[in-house]
Motif scaffolding. Structure first.
Motif, mmCIF file in Angstrom:
data_model
loop_
_atom_site.group_PDB
_atom_site.id
_atom_site.type_symbol
_atom_site.label_atom_id
_atom_site.label_comp_id
_atom_site.label_asym_id
_atom_site.label_seq_id
_atom_site.Cartn_x
_atom_site.Cartn_y
_atom_site.Cartn_z
ATOM 1 N N CYS A 22 1.005 -1.227 0.020
ATOM 2 C CA CYS A 22 0.042 0.128 0.039
ATOM 3 C C CYS A 22 0.821 1.251 -0.028
ATOM 4 O O CYS A 22 0.435 2.197 -0.574
ATOM 5 C CB CYS A 22 -0.822 0.022 1.221
ATOM 6 S SG CYS A 22 -2.272 -1.307 1.174
ATOM 7 N N CYS A 35 -7.021 2.701 2.579
ATOM 8 C CA CYS A 35 -7.056 2.655 1.198
ATOM 9 C C CYS A 35 -8.232 3.510 0.719
ATOM 10 O O CYS A 35 -9.199 3.537 1.051
ATOM 11 C CB CYS A 35 -7.307 1.241 0.814
ATOM 12 S SG CYS A 35 -7.784 1.233 -1.150
ATOM 13 N N CYS A 61 -2.297 -7.049 -3.810
ATOM 14 C CA CYS A 61 -3.715 -6.499 -4.156
ATOM 15 C C CYS A 61 -3.983 -6.352 -5.518
ATOM 16 O O CYS A 61 -2.994 -6.165 -6.387
ATOM 17 C CB CYS A 61 -3.592 -5.007 -3.558
ATOM 18 S SG CYS A 61 -4.998 -4.016 -4.036
#
Ligand code: SF4
Length: 68
Positions: A22, A35, A61
């Protein structure tokens, strides 16, 4: 995508500067670690990957978007 964490993956992600967490993603909200798409991101955070041990799952992801 899931794969099994092992020593080779850990060495190569460091050697080649893999950007897949992330913190490297354009959708990451650094102010609160969330997110922007509101995905549950616990398993995609760098600290989570850094704490993985042999045989555990590495979870990539599906919506990662490079911030660079
Ligand atoms: S899109 Fe995926 S990699 Fe990017 S911040 Fe959200 S959960 Fe993390």
């Amino acid at each position: 995508m899931r794969m099994t964490f092992d020593q080779r993956f850990d060495e190569e992600r460091t050697r080649y500067g893999l950007r897949a967490c992330c913190e490297d993603c354009a959708q990451f909200v650094p102010e609160d670690g969330s997110c922007a798409h509101r995905f549950p991101n616990r398993e995609h955070r760098r600290a989570w990957w850094d704490a993985l041990r042999e045989g555990q799952d590495v979870v990539f992801c599906k919506d990662f978007e490079s911030a660079a």
